[in-house]
Motif scaffolding. Structure first.
Motif, PDB file in Angstrom:
ATOM      1  N   MET A 342       0.483  -0.892   0.340  1.00 43.49           N
ATOM      2  CA  MET A 342      -0.004  -0.231   0.020  1.00 43.49           C
ATOM      3  C   MET A 342       1.108   1.110   0.352  1.00 43.49           C
ATOM      4  SD  MET A 342      -3.049  -1.225  -0.274  1.00 43.49           S
ATOM      5  CE  MET A 342      -3.405   0.755  -0.646  1.00 43.49           C
ATOM      6  N   ALA A 343       2.129   1.029   0.718  1.00 39.55           N
ATOM      7  CA  ALA A 343       2.803   2.036   0.894  1.00 39.55           C
ATOM      8  C   ALA A 343       3.686   2.128  -0.536  1.00 39.55           C
ATOM      9  CB  ALA A 343       3.772   2.055   1.875  1.00 39.55           C
ATOM     10  N   LEU A 344       4.010   1.567  -1.653  1.00 40.40           N
ATOM     11  CA  LEU A 344       4.740   1.653  -2.411  1.00 40.40           C
ATOM     12  C   LEU A 344       3.145   2.335  -3.845  1.00 40.40           C
ATOM     13  CD1 LEU A 344       7.146   0.902  -4.409  1.00 40.40           C
ATOM     14  CD2 LEU A 344       6.423  -0.598  -4.904  1.00 40.40           C
ATOM     15  N   PHE A 345       2.146   1.262  -3.387  1.00 41.68           N
ATOM     16  CA  PHE A 345       1.270   1.925  -4.354  1.00 41.68           C
ATOM     17  C   PHE A 345       0.542   3.397  -3.955  1.00 41.68           C
ATOM     18  CE2 PHE A 345      -3.779   2.503  -4.590  1.00 41.68           C
ATOM     19  CZ  PHE A 345      -3.499   3.314  -5.502  1.00 41.68           C
ATOM     20  N   ARG A 349       1.469   7.129  -6.601  1.00 39.35           N
ATOM     21  CA  ARG A 349       0.136   7.481  -7.552  1.00 39.35           C
ATOM     22  C   ARG A 349       0.223   8.898  -6.715  1.00 39.35           C
ATOM     23  NH1 ARG A 349      -2.862   6.860 -11.299  1.00 39.35           N
ATOM     24  NH2 ARG A 349      -3.890   8.528  -9.952  1.00 39.35           N
ATOM     25  N   VAL A 350       1.164   9.955  -6.343  1.00 43.81           N
ATOM     26  CA  VAL A 350       1.666  10.800  -6.349  1.00 43.81           C
ATOM     27  C   VAL A 350       1.771  11.263  -8.145  1.00 43.81           C
ATOM     28  CG1 VAL A 350       3.006  12.800  -5.620  1.00 43.81           C
ATOM     29  CG2 VAL A 350       2.615  10.725  -4.367  1.00 43.81           C
ATOM     30  N   GLY A 351       1.490  12.562  -8.434  1.00 45.26           N
ATOM     31  CA  GLY A 351       1.425  12.904  -9.248  1.00 45.26           C
ATOM     32  C   GLY A 351       1.108  12.630 -10.214  1.00 45.26           C
ATOM     33  N   GLY A 352      -0.919  11.587  -9.889  1.00 39.36           N
ATOM     34  CA  GLY A 352      -1.334  11.171 -10.928  1.00 39.36           C
ATOM     35  C   GLY A 352      -2.441  12.078 -11.898  1.00 39.36           C
ATOM     36  N   ASN A 353      -2.842  11.432 -12.279  1.00 36.04           N
ATOM     37  CA  ASN A 353      -3.568  12.162 -13.458  1.00 36.04           C
ATOM     38  C   ASN A 353      -4.970  12.512 -12.534  1.00 36.04           C
ATOM     39  OD1 ASN A 353      -2.042  13.021 -15.063  1.00 36.04           O
ATOM     40  ND2 ASN A 353      -2.625  11.600 -16.288  1.00 36.04           N
ATOM     41  N   TYR A 354      -5.734  11.700 -11.797  1.00 37.01           N
ATOM     42  CA  TYR A 354      -6.679  11.415 -11.210  1.00 37.01           C
ATOM     43  C   TYR A 354      -6.616  10.752  -9.766  1.00 37.01           C
ATOM     44  CZ  TYR A 354      -8.828  10.480 -15.956  1.00 37.01           C
ATOM     45  OH  TYR A 354      -8.418  10.759 -17.250  1.00 37.01           O
ATOM     46  N   GLU A 355      -7.361  11.853  -8.846  1.00 38.79           N
ATOM     47  CA  GLU A 355      -7.660  11.350  -7.189  1.00 38.79           C
ATOM     48  C   GLU A 355      -8.334  10.238  -6.878  1.00 38.79           C
ATOM     49  OE1 GLU A 355      -5.577  11.561  -3.563  1.00 38.79           O
ATOM     50  OE2 GLU A 355      -5.571  13.449  -4.935  1.00 38.79           O
ATOM     51  N   LYS A 506       1.451   2.531 -13.384  1.00 42.01           N
ATOM     52  CA  LYS A 506       3.034   3.078 -12.748  1.00 42.01           C
ATOM     53  C   LYS A 506       3.410   1.440 -11.639  1.00 42.01           C
ATOM     54  CE  LYS A 506       4.958   7.024 -11.558  1.00 42.01           C
ATOM     55  NZ  LYS A 506       4.778   8.506 -11.182  1.00 42.01           N
ATOM     56  N   PHE A 507       1.920   1.386 -10.647  1.00 51.26           N
ATOM     57  CA  PHE A 507       2.547   0.769  -9.487  1.00 51.26           C
ATOM     58  C   PHE A 507       2.722  -1.040 -10.343  1.00 51.26           C
ATOM     59  CE2 PHE A 507       0.058  -2.235  -6.255  1.00 51.26           C
ATOM     60  CZ  PHE A 507       1.039  -2.278  -5.465  1.00 51.26           C
ATOM     61  N   ARG A 508       2.290  -1.486 -11.835  1.00 47.30           N
ATOM     62  CA  ARG A 508       2.396  -2.531 -11.904  1.00 47.30           C
ATOM     63  C   ARG A 508       4.017  -2.485 -12.496  1.00 47.30           C
ATOM     64  NH1 ARG A 508       2.650  -4.510 -16.772  1.00 47.30           N
ATOM     65  NH2 ARG A 508       2.399  -2.540 -17.931  1.00 47.30           N
ATOM     66  N   TYR A 534       1.724  -8.100  -4.894  1.00 48.05           N
ATOM     67  CA  TYR A 534       0.809  -7.657  -5.342  1.00 48.05           C
ATOM     68  C   TYR A 534      -0.354  -8.719  -5.027  1.00 48.05           C
ATOM     69  CZ  TYR A 534       2.505 -11.665  -8.818  1.00 48.05           C
ATOM     70  OH  TYR A 534       3.413 -13.393  -8.853  1.00 48.05           O
ATOM     71  N   SER A 535      -0.228 -10.352  -4.869  1.00 47.68           N
ATOM     72  CA  SER A 535      -1.532 -10.971  -4.575  1.00 47.68           C
ATOM     73  C   SER A 535      -2.284 -10.739  -3.087  1.00 47.68           C
ATOM     74  CB  SER A 535      -0.830 -12.608  -4.268  1.00 47.68           C
ATOM     75  OG  SER A 535       0.013 -12.531  -3.197  1.00 47.68           O
ATOM     76  N   LYS A 536      -1.727 -10.107  -2.642  1.00 43.47           N
ATOM     77  CA  LYS A 536      -1.788  -9.215  -1.004  1.00 43.47           C
ATOM     78  C   LYS A 536      -2.761  -8.601  -0.966  1.00 43.47           C
ATOM     79  CE  LYS A 536       0.362 -12.387   2.645  1.00 43.47           C
ATOM     80  NZ  LYS A 536      -0.549 -12.831   3.115  1.00 43.47           N
ATOM     81  N   PHE A 537      -2.784  -7.521  -1.949  1.00 38.68           N
ATOM     82  CA  PHE A 537      -2.700  -6.184  -2.339  1.00 38.68           C
ATOM     83  C   PHE A 537      -4.194  -6.938  -2.930  1.00 38.68           C
ATOM     84  CE2 PHE A 537      -3.980  -3.036  -5.561  1.00 38.68           C
ATOM     85  CZ  PHE A 537      -3.717  -2.291  -5.106  1.00 38.68           C
ATOM     86  N   THR A 538      -4.202  -7.624  -4.013  1.00 38.01           N
ATOM     87  CA  THR A 538      -5.695  -8.064  -4.603  1.00 38.01           C
ATOM     88  C   THR A 538      -6.341  -8.540  -3.608  1.00 38.01           C
ATOM     89  OG1 THR A 538      -4.670  -8.546  -6.715  1.00 38.01           O
ATOM     90  CG2 THR A 538      -6.710  -9.218  -6.924  1.00 38.01           C
TER      91      THR A 538
END
Length: 623
Positions: A342-345, A349-355, A506-508, A534-538
């Motif tokens: 979650m921290a990496l995700f 997302r910082v600076g992403g086009n959408y919130e 970007k996370f991927r 990635y599996s536990k995130f999902t």
């Protein structure tokens, strides 16, 4: 002494934030009530590692995280939000980001945030030390339950009751200093703020005793914080006495508490230092942290080394902590996979086009009916065998074949490239499909499938009546219709939001790049750690007590269904290239007969396939 607010002068008057008491910080917008709330939360969570529930109404976790970083380092708030930090400041921010990922700060910025929702969260957070509500809004907004004069009165009483019944300090900010409204609330303790340039005058009032003291504090708005007046910007807090104008005798001077404004030249140091926040925190932090944008060049013409460095540092620390033992280090990393993912995700997302919305209202059909049960969404899960072929093999009407059991690599990671709804799902009773939107769709009946040599794109499930399918499955059905394999789905009703295929992109890419590097160096610890991430995130972004950073069951379904869809596309590719598709299972298991290496590339990368087994059909003992 109760919990520190992070401002020593205020602590001296209040005796800290005491269990069972409700504190209302009242000020007009721009006078600092939210900064008091943020200071109290970051001091308890970052400096003293005490679990804090931060209920954000009208603010996003990105707003809160930016204020925490700006105040804690400190660093200029405007340059931080604009992404214009110096290299040294970027390094400091990155180090603090690592600590934010471990701090027990639980931020709920859901659109359905009510006092009932806050109260329901309290028992789920073991050892909870403080509840912060930021903020109660006097102007009524239909999108914010904690807004409007009547709602503020009800919320204040409910929060006071929450403090008493759970023996917790509860601190709330309200965006007014109207004396009539505040007096009508009749609360335990009110802290009223008025701002005069870079000075803030704080009057502390107790319900039964009246005004107790007026403090003159410093408004350090460049760093999104309020400090003691003797705090020399931007140096550490000193022990000089605060300015206090007594309405009643001020409390004796106390030993200064560690304030969260102390600079930390090396927040990642493993040895204890005088700053409390260098100790290892205990719990994850559900927040978006503000990290500097990465330099250009690398994967897809971008250099993601900053983000992959987060993974490398975690692995190095685990190996160091466990004396190089690969097994125990891997186990430790897997246990941290959810908060670290979650921290990496959030960092990506910082600076992403959408919130994106983190806690939208959960629609009834997305709720689990029992604790271990399922909701009403139908995923295209595969459990298919080509019975047309196997019957012919057993009957002797088809010659024996050799089956290759293939396995896709990192199927859920590849499924992160999918169309996800950005905001809360909006109901459209007329249905239809808009490719620029994503969500959940109702079909009046299960689509029919008449191709015995290919798996049904929505799985083997058989039920009569309407079905609820997610976006990935609908897009697969539309693709099948264009291929002439079935009719286009008839959507009679839908719940959607504007969509983006880039929310997890970007996370991927970061996880894919780190995984590729680990495979090249045979780094099994990092490979297993990334797999867990990635599996536990999902699996935890739906209704899960393990992950409180986000609650998007619609995302969980869409990602999983995208993994099923990706496997279907592979089976169709195999069939179209002359291979016999024998079995399809789950998200990653594809059994085919024929020279599969002419269709797929062999290897362990996400775009490749690997062979797990080979067996004859019919089997000898079956004849």
């Amino acid at each position: 002494m109760g919990l520190s607010t992070g401002i020593r002068a205020l602590d001296d008057v209040l005796g800290g934030l005491q269990p069972g008491r409700f504190y209302l910080v009242a000020a007009v917008p721009g006078a600092g009530s939210s900064l008091i709330a943020t200071a109290a939360a970051r001091t308890s969570a970052l400096d003293h590692h005490q679990p804090v529930l931060y209920a954000a109404s009208g603010l996003t976790r990105a707003d809160i995280a930016a204020r925490i970083v700006a105040a804690h380092l400190p660093v200029d708030y405007r340059r931080l939000r604009a992404g214009r930090l110096t290299p040294t400041e970027q390094d400091d921010t990155a180090a603090l980001h690592h600590h934010l990922a471990q701090a027990p700060l639980y931020i709920d910025d859901g659109t359905d945030l009510t006092t009932d929702a806050i109260a329901e969260s309290v028992p789920d957070l073991p050892g909870l030390a403080l509840v912060v509500v930021d903020r109660l809004q006097t102007t009524e907004d239909p999108r914010l339950p904690l807004s409007g004069p009547a709602q503020i009165a009800d919320a204040a009483q409910a929060l006071a009751h929450l403090a008493r019944t759970h023996e917790l300090p509860v601190l709330a900010a309200v965006d007014t200093d109207d004396p009539q409204l505040i007096a009508a609330l009749s609360l335990d303790i009110t802290i009223t703020l008025t701002r005069d340039a870079d000075q803030i005058h704080a009057t502390v009032t107790e319900r039964d005793l009246g005004p107790q003291a007026t403090l003159t504090l410093h408004a350090d708005l460049a760093h999104a914080r309020i400090t003691d007046p003797t705090h020399p910007h931007p140096s550490p807090v000193t022990s000089a006495p605060p300015i206090v104008t007594p309405h009643a005798p001020a409390q004796p001077s106390q030993t200064p508490l560690q304030a969260p404004t102390s600079p930390s030249p090396d927040p990642t140091a493993t040895q204890p230092t005088p700053t409390a926040h260098t100790a290892a925190p205990r719990r994850p932090s559900p927040r978006r942290t503000t990290t500097p944008p990465p330099p250009q060049g690398g994967y897809a013409n971008r250099d993601y080394s900053y983000f992959t460095g987060m993974i490398t540092r975690a692995v190095d620390e685990a190996l160091h902590d466990h004396d190089g033992d690969i097994t125990t280090a891997t186990e430790a990393l897997v246990k941290k996979a959810v908060p670290n993912a979650m921290a990496l995700f959030e960092a990506t997302r910082v600076g992403g086009n959408y919130e994106h919305t983190v806690y939208p209202e959960t629609l009834e059909f997305l709720r689990k009916k029992t604790k271990d049960g399922a909701d009403e969404i139908w995923e295209g899960r595969h459990n298919w065998t080509n019975t047309h072929l196997t019957d012919a093999l057993h009957n002797g009407t088809h010659p024996p074949i050799t089956v290759n059991a293939l396995d896709t690599n990192a199927s859920f990671l590849s499924a992160f490239k999918t169309h996800l709804p950005i905001g809360a799902l909006i109901h459209d009773p007329h249905g239809g499909f808009d490719p620029k939107r994503s969500g959940i769709y109702r079909l009046p009946t299960r689509p029919t499938w008449h191709h015995p040599d290919l798996p049904d794109p929505i799985g083997n499930r058989r039920e009569d009546g309407p079905v609820l399918l997610d976006d990935a499955t609908i897009r697969l059905l539309i693709r099948c219709a264009r291929l002439g394999l079935c009719e286009a789905p008839h959507i009679t009703e839908c719940w959607t939001s504007g969509a983006s295929e880039g929310l997890l992109e970007k996370f991927r890419r970061v996880l894919t790049e780190a995984r590729t590097s680990a495979l090249e160096t045979d780094d099994t610890v990092t490979v297993e750690y990334i797999k867990a991430m990635y599996s536990k995130f999902t699996s935890t972004i739906g209704e899960s007590s393990v992950n409180r950073d986000i609650r998007r069951p619609d995302w969980m379904h869409i990602i999983r269904s995208q993994a099923f869809a990706n496997l279907w596309y592979k089976s169709h590719r195999a069939h179209s290239n002359g291979l016999a598709v024998v079995r399809v299972r789950g998200t990653d298991e594809l059994h085919v007969a024929g020279n599969w290496r002419t269709v797929f590339t062999e290897g362990r990368l996400t775009t490749q396939m690997k062979q797990k087994d080979q067996y004859p059909l019919p089997r000898k003992n079956a004849r």
